[in-house]
Design a protein around this motif. Sequence first.
Motif, short mmCIF file in Angstrom:
data_model
loop_
_atom_site.label_atom_id
_atom_site.label_comp_id
_atom_site.label_asym_id
_atom_site.label_seq_id
_atom_site.Cartn_x
_atom_site.Cartn_y
_atom_site.Cartn_z
N LEU A 1 0.83 -1.21 0.00
CA LEU A 1 0.00 0.00 0.00
C LEU A 1 0.86 1.26 0.00
O LEU A 1 0.39 2.34 -0.40
CB LEU A 1 -0.92 -0.01 1.23
N LEU A 2 2.12 1.14 0.47
CA LEU A 2 3.04 2.27 0.46
C LEU A 2 3.85 2.36 -0.82
O LEU A 2 4.65 3.27 -0.99
CB LEU A 2 4.00 2.16 1.66
N GLY A 3 3.66 1.40 -1.72
CA GLY A 3 4.40 1.39 -2.97
C GLY A 3 5.18 0.09 -3.12
O GLY A 3 5.48 -0.60 -2.13
N PRO A 4 5.56 -0.29 -4.35
CA PRO A 4 6.23 -1.57 -4.58
C PRO A 4 7.65 -1.65 -4.03
O PRO A 4 8.22 -2.74 -3.96
CB PRO A 4 6.23 -1.69 -6.11
N ARG A 5 8.24 -0.51 -3.63
CA ARG A 5 9.61 -0.55 -3.12
C ARG A 5 9.68 -0.66 -1.59
O ARG A 5 10.73 -1.01 -1.05
CB ARG A 5 10.37 0.70 -3.57
N ALA A 6 8.58 -0.36 -0.93
CA ALA A 6 8.59 -0.38 0.54
C ALA A 6 8.99 -1.73 1.11
O ALA A 6 9.78 -1.79 2.07
CB ALA A 6 7.23 0.06 1.07
N PRO A 7 8.52 -2.86 0.57
CA PRO A 7 8.96 -4.15 1.13
C PRO A 7 10.45 -4.39 1.02
O PRO A 7 11.03 -5.08 1.88
CB PRO A 7 8.16 -5.17 0.31
N PHE A 8 11.11 -3.84 0.00
CA PHE A 8 12.55 -4.02 -0.13
C PHE A 8 13.30 -3.29 0.99
O PHE A 8 14.31 -3.78 1.50
CB PHE A 8 13.03 -3.52 -1.50
N VAL A 9 12.81 -2.12 1.36
CA VAL A 9 13.41 -1.39 2.48
C VAL A 9 13.27 -2.20 3.77
O VAL A 9 14.22 -2.34 4.55
CB VAL A 9 12.75 0.00 2.63
#
Length: 411
Positions: free
Chosen positions: A159-167
């Motif tokens: 929900l925060l964007g597709p890159r947030a899980p990588f962080v």
Amino acid sequence: MTFHHRAVPIVLTAVLIDSIGFGIVLPVLPRLIVELGHVTMADAARIGGYMLAAYSVMQLIAAPILGNLGDALGRRPVLLFSMIAFSADYALQAAAPSIAWLFLGRMIAGIAGASFGPANAVLADVTPPDRRAATFGMMGAAFGIGFILGPALGGALSLLGPRAPFVAAAAAALLNALWIYFFLPETLAPERRRRFDWRKAHIIGSFEPLRHAGRAKWLIAVAFLWYCGHMVYPATWAFWGELAAGWDERMIGLSLAASGLSMALVQTFVTSRAIRRFGEERTVVLGLVAGGLAFVAYVFVRQTWIIYLILAFSAFQALVSPSVNALLSRYTSASHQGSLMGGLAALNSVAAALSPFALSQALAFGAERGFTGGNFVVAAALTAMALAIVLLRVLPGARREPGETAGDQPS
């Protein structure tokens, strides 16, 4: 739960944190590929397969090297290096501006991902041979629990964007490195170490301790075929979920979490009981049958509630790997457990370098023509071949040697 050595819960926790980091990025990977590559979902499935193959080629190169370094330097420094590399890799992928950068990130992850060989070697160092299958099962359970938490978190963070899980994955890997640095003891005593030998730091050299084991060649073939088929999940599940079931990132994350929960339950409560009752060889059969039937079911099923029922049944495929690992660990001495586990990881990497091409191409080729089950057709065929080998070669050998123990095998 009581552990027989203090290194066991530390390694299991490290595997848990690592699997959370791995699983957390899976739900968003299809959308990120589509956005960065400006491609269709079918083409994204192909690219995802190529990425997984690149990951696995690097793991193929690194696994026997790290396994042999673990035999020479000890397990702890190898695991620590891998976790630091994982943290840096996820941070790189979080900032990736193009598909090429994602490929680079997956290659670095492949090098770090070869740490499962040394992690398994830690467990082999501190576990008697007759308890290794159950201990390997606990490691699988830890990985499964990570898949309960990781994909669910990834779906929520999408929900925060597709890159947030990588962080988040980068932070989890860094936490893992700190956990190992401060708490993991070295489990390989100096007198049990051996000099690093480049001639053994490749897949053929890694299996050198197994050269005299009669049934090892068939077990290796079973492990290879099974892992090729089982790669259908990391290689294509997220893409299949969108193409076949119309799932979004949240549903993909929930389905992977359900799969992790069911496999963790099987490996925690069923693996050791099944092995005690049926033996390792027949437990492998049970796992292969469950996995093969699930693959066939996925070819035809599209309703979400039925997919979840199949996920619950397919959890019994988690019996395969710990049983095979326990059988193979009998064929090597204590000082070569690292090279054995490194060789197994390298073997898995060979499968993972080859099978994503077939699996992702089958999914994409069929999807472009209205059929979204091609990936599971390939997986079912590979599993059937593995089952045939067990029935025709492994089980007859088990009946001929009913009193076999770890000490009966040559090292």
